[in-house]
Structures are given as structure tokens and as C-alpha cells.
Design a protein around this motif. Sequence first.
Motif, PDB file in Angstrom:
ATOM      1  N   ARG A  74     -86.241  -7.081 -62.450  1.00 19.30           N
ATOM      2  CA  ARG A  74     -84.894  -7.664 -62.515  1.00 19.30           C
ATOM      3  C   ARG A  74     -84.055  -7.047 -63.636  1.00 19.30           C
ATOM      4  O   ARG A  74     -82.845  -6.983 -63.540  1.00 19.30           O
ATOM      5  N   PHE A  75     -84.693  -6.550 -64.689  1.00 23.52           N
ATOM      6  CA  PHE A  75     -83.956  -5.938 -65.792  1.00 23.52           C
ATOM      7  C   PHE A  75     -83.524  -4.514 -65.452  1.00 23.52           C
ATOM      8  O   PHE A  75     -82.599  -3.988 -66.030  1.00 23.52           O
ATOM      9  N   GLU A  76     -84.212  -3.893 -64.501  1.00 21.25           N
ATOM     10  CA  GLU A  76     -83.847  -2.564 -64.027  1.00 21.25           C
ATOM     11  C   GLU A  76     -82.987  -2.680 -62.771  1.00 21.25           C
ATOM     12  O   GLU A  76     -82.732  -1.683 -62.107  1.00 21.25           O
ATOM     13  N   GLY A  77     -82.566  -3.866 -62.426  1.00 22.04           N
ATOM     14  CA  GLY A  77     -81.763  -4.068 -61.226  1.00 22.04           C
ATOM     15  C   GLY A  77     -82.556  -3.902 -59.939  1.00 22.04           C
ATOM     16  O   GLY A  77     -81.987  -3.705 -58.881  1.00 22.04           O
ATOM     17  N   TYR A  78     -83.880  -3.969 -60.034  1.00 21.43           N
ATOM     18  CA  TYR A  78     -84.773  -3.834 -58.892  1.00 21.43           C
ATOM     19  C   TYR A  78     -84.653  -2.477 -58.197  1.00 21.43           C
ATOM     20  O   TYR A  78     -85.146  -2.283 -57.108  1.00 21.43           O
ATOM     21  N   GLY A  79     -83.953  -1.545 -58.791  1.00 22.47           N
ATOM     22  CA  GLY A  79     -83.769  -0.235 -58.180  1.00 22.47           C
ATOM     23  C   GLY A  79     -85.045   0.586 -58.168  1.00 22.47           C
ATOM     24  O   GLY A  79     -86.032   0.284 -58.840  1.00 22.47           O
ATOM     25  N   GLU A  80     -85.018   1.634 -57.368  1.00 20.73           N
ATOM     26  CA  GLU A  80     -86.156   2.529 -57.250  1.00 20.73           C
ATOM     27  C   GLU A  80     -86.157   3.530 -58.395  1.00 20.73           C
ATOM     28  O   GLU A  80     -85.135   3.792 -59.020  1.00 20.73           O
ATOM     29  N   PHE A  81     -87.339   4.120 -58.638  1.00 17.84           N
ATOM     30  CA  PHE A  81     -87.439   5.205 -59.612  1.00 17.84           C
ATOM     31  C   PHE A  81     -88.579   6.133 -59.194  1.00 17.84           C
ATOM     32  O   PHE A  81     -89.436   5.767 -58.392  1.00 17.84           O
ATOM     33  N   VAL A  82     -88.563   7.349 -59.727  1.00 13.17           N
ATOM     34  CA  VAL A  82     -89.560   8.368 -59.409  1.00 13.17           C
ATOM     35  C   VAL A  82     -90.635   8.328 -60.486  1.00 13.17           C
ATOM     36  O   VAL A  82     -90.367   8.645 -61.638  1.00 13.17           O
ATOM     37  N   TYR A  83     -91.853   7.944 -60.095  1.00 12.45           N
ATOM     38  CA  TYR A  83     -92.925   7.837 -61.081  1.00 12.45           C
ATOM     39  C   TYR A  83     -93.885   9.017 -61.040  1.00 12.45           C
ATOM     40  O   TYR A  83     -94.747   9.155 -61.899  1.00 12.45           O
ATOM     41  N   ARG A  84     -93.735   9.884 -60.060  1.00 15.52           N
ATOM     42  CA  ARG A  84     -94.562  11.096 -59.977  1.00 15.52           C
ATOM     43  C   ARG A  84     -93.693  12.174 -59.336  1.00 15.52           C
ATOM     44  O   ARG A  84     -93.136  11.970 -58.258  1.00 15.52           O
ATOM     45  N   GLN A  85     -93.603  13.317 -59.998  1.00 19.51           N
ATOM     46  CA  GLN A  85     -92.826  14.428 -59.460  1.00 19.51           C
ATOM     47  C   GLN A  85     -93.610  15.099 -58.326  1.00 19.51           C
ATOM     48  O   GLN A  85     -94.841  15.190 -58.374  1.00 19.51           O
ATOM     49  N   PRO A  86     -92.920  15.572 -57.298  1.00 18.73           N
ATOM     50  CA  PRO A  86     -93.613  16.250 -56.203  1.00 18.73           C
ATOM     51  C   PRO A  86     -94.176  17.602 -56.643  1.00 18.73           C
ATOM     52  O   PRO A  86     -93.599  18.281 -57.484  1.00 18.73           O
ATOM     53  N   LYS A  87     -95.319  17.979 -56.051  1.00 15.21           N
ATOM     54  CA  LYS A  87     -95.968  19.253 -56.359  1.00 15.21           C
ATOM     55  C   LYS A  87     -96.071  20.182 -55.153  1.00 15.21           C
ATOM     56  O   LYS A  87     -96.551  21.294 -55.277  1.00 15.21           O
ATOM     57  N   PRO A  89     -94.165  21.272 -51.075  1.00  9.84           N
ATOM     58  CA  PRO A  89     -92.987  21.097 -50.216  1.00  9.84           C
ATOM     59  C   PRO A  89     -93.034  19.811 -49.396  1.00  9.84           C
ATOM     60  O   PRO A  89     -92.003  19.159 -49.221  1.00  9.84           O
ATOM     61  N   ASP A  90     -94.215  19.425 -48.914  1.00  9.91           N
ATOM     62  CA  ASP A  90     -94.322  18.169 -48.155  1.00  9.91           C
ATOM     63  C   ASP A  90     -93.945  16.966 -49.014  1.00  9.91           C
ATOM     64  O   ASP A  90     -93.291  16.035 -48.542  1.00  9.91           O
ATOM     65  N   GLU A  91     -94.357  16.972 -50.272  1.00 13.59           N
ATOM     66  CA  GLU A  91     -94.017  15.867 -51.169  1.00 13.59           C
ATOM     67  C   GLU A  91     -92.514  15.854 -51.475  1.00 13.59           C
ATOM     68  O   GLU A  91     -91.914  14.791 -51.587  1.00 13.59           O
ATOM     69  N   VAL A  92     -91.907  17.020 -51.577  1.00 11.90           N
ATOM     70  CA  VAL A  92     -90.450  17.080 -51.772  1.00 11.90           C
ATOM     71  C   VAL A  92     -89.747  16.500 -50.559  1.00 11.90           C
ATOM     72  O   VAL A  92     -88.798  15.711 -50.691  1.00 11.90           O
ATOM     73  N   ARG A  93     -90.200  16.872 -49.368  1.00 11.58           N
ATOM     74  CA  ARG A  93     -89.576  16.331 -48.153  1.00 11.58           C
ATOM     75  C   ARG A  93     -89.740  14.812 -48.074  1.00 11.58           C
ATOM     76  O   ARG A  93     -88.816  14.099 -47.670  1.00 11.58           O
ATOM     77  N   ALA A  94     -90.895  14.299 -48.471  1.00 11.65           N
ATOM     78  CA  ALA A  94     -91.102  12.844 -48.481  1.00 11.65           C
ATOM     79  C   ALA A  94     -90.130  12.174 -49.445  1.00 11.65           C
ATOM     80  O   ALA A  94     -89.539  11.136 -49.121  1.00 11.65           O
ATOM     81  N   LEU A  95     -89.948  12.771 -50.605  1.00 11.98           N
ATOM     82  CA  LEU A  95     -89.007  12.213 -51.582  1.00 11.98           C
ATOM     83  C   LEU A  95     -87.574  12.288 -51.046  1.00 11.98           C
ATOM     84  O   LEU A  95     -86.785  11.370 -51.248  1.00 11.98           O
ATOM     85  N   ALA A  96     -87.246  13.352 -50.332  1.00  9.22           N
ATOM     86  CA  ALA A  96     -85.913  13.466 -49.727  1.00  9.22           C
ATOM     87  C   ALA A  96     -85.700  12.369 -48.682  1.00  9.22           C
ATOM     88  O   ALA A  96     -84.595  11.814 -48.577  1.00  9.22           O
ATOM     89  N   LEU A  97     -86.731  12.034 -47.919  1.00  4.27           N
ATOM     90  CA  LEU A  97     -86.614  10.938 -46.956  1.00  4.27           C
ATOM     91  C   LEU A  97     -86.381   9.608 -47.674  1.00  4.27           C
ATOM     92  O   LEU A  97     -85.569   8.787 -47.233  1.00  4.27           O
ATOM     93  N   ALA A  98     -87.091   9.392 -48.777  1.00  9.17           N
ATOM     94  CA  ALA A  98     -86.869   8.182 -49.572  1.00  9.17           C
ATOM     95  C   ALA A  98     -85.436   8.147 -50.093  1.00  9.17           C
ATOM     96  O   ALA A  98     -84.773   7.107 -50.041  1.00  9.17           O
ATOM     97  N   ALA A  99     -84.962   9.285 -50.577  1.00  9.31           N
ATOM     98  CA  ALA A  99     -83.588   9.360 -51.105  1.00  9.31           C
ATOM     99  C   ALA A  99     -82.561   9.061 -50.025  1.00  9.31           C
ATOM    100  O   ALA A  99     -81.548   8.407 -50.279  1.00  9.31           O
ATOM    101  N   ALA A 100     -82.822   9.520 -48.808  1.00  8.09           N
ATOM    102  CA  ALA A 100     -81.882   9.301 -47.707  1.00  8.09           C
ATOM    103  C   ALA A 100     -81.738   7.826 -47.353  1.00  8.09           C
ATOM    104  O   ALA A 100     -80.719   7.417 -46.796  1.00  8.09           O
ATOM    105  N   GLN A 101     -82.740   7.006 -47.700  1.00  7.65           N
ATOM    106  CA  GLN A 101     -82.681   5.571 -47.412  1.00  7.65           C
ATOM    107  C   GLN A 101     -81.884   4.806 -48.458  1.00  7.65           C
ATOM    108  O   GLN A 101     -81.519   3.653 -48.243  1.00  7.65           O
TER     109      GLN A 101
END
Length: 193
Positions: A74-87, A89-101
Amino acid sequence: MDSAEHHASTDRMTWTQGWEPVAALPDGEPEWSFHGQWQNRSGLNVPGPFYTAGADSGWTGRPYAPRHVLYGDRFEGYGEFVYRQPKTPDEVRALALAAAQDLPATYACDGDLHWTPAAVRQWWRERRTVEEYIATMLVEWEASSQENEREAAEGLRDYEAYLAGELADDLRAYIFRLEHGRYPGHGDVLPEL
């Protein structure tokens, strides 16, 4: 850590020397989904090229990138955050799908323009704030009657293990990239964290 340990650490790296995470974004990105602004980023994001800055509270990212996205409290506004950087291309694409939502489009991929070796080291020194956040939210979310909060608790446990384990080497590799313009390869010495 002596230099032999630094060399041993690079043997566990999964990047290749030419790895450019942002270049692995799908066609149309980052223009469609990555509009976050550095000054609004959550301190829960791990250092790296990808982060969120005021993401919505819809909790939509984990189905697409469960090993990379978590939710604030609640103090972060319940927003999302990135806790692990992608290593990969598949992980980058997964993160891009999350971003698109994320309807406000507050994911960002320009962290390399802002992080410095000193800032990464400072984030690491101040990681106790993140550890306290995880401990607090684990108690709440593990006991929750809501399935999405119990699922998010699994992500918190993963973040907790990552903080206690391989994140230190990942941050050393990122500092190396910031200093040398590439991720370390076999035989490269990782800098101190």
C-alpha cells in the motif's frame, strides 16, 4: 572476495559478452509499452536496464513474467516492480508482455542511462529496506485469503532467495557492463560490490 573468486563468479554468468537486453525487445517496443520516468521509479526495482515507475495497481504482470515482476504494498501504491533483470531474449519478451498489460505504460527500459556503478553499490548497501519490505509482506500475503496475494508471496520468497544468493554476482556483472559497455565474459574479473 579475492580475484580467484571473481573469476569463478563469471563462470556462473548466463549472459554472453554481446548481450544487449533492450535490443531483444519485440518489434514496436519500447515505443508501445515503456514510458516510465526514472524520477518516479520504485526503490524495490533491482538495478538494471528495466524498471517500473508508478506502475498501476492492477497486478497484471506476474502471469507474463513471474520470475521478474512483483507487486508493491500500500505504501508503494500496489504497483508492479522488476525484481530480477532478464538474461535471455525470452525473458525480455516476457517482461515486454508484462509491460504491455500496465495501462499507464510505466515500465521503462532506459535504466542504463541512469544507473552508475556508485548508484548500484548504494542500492546494494541499502538493500535492508527491500529485505524489510519482503519480510513484512510475506507475513501478510502468506496468510491472505486472496489467491493472488498467496501467489505473490511465492514471488516474494523468490526475491528473498535472489537477494541472499545470485543477485550480488548479477549486480557485479551489471557494474562491469556499466564500466566496460558489455557484460563480462569468461576470464573477466568482476568488480567489487
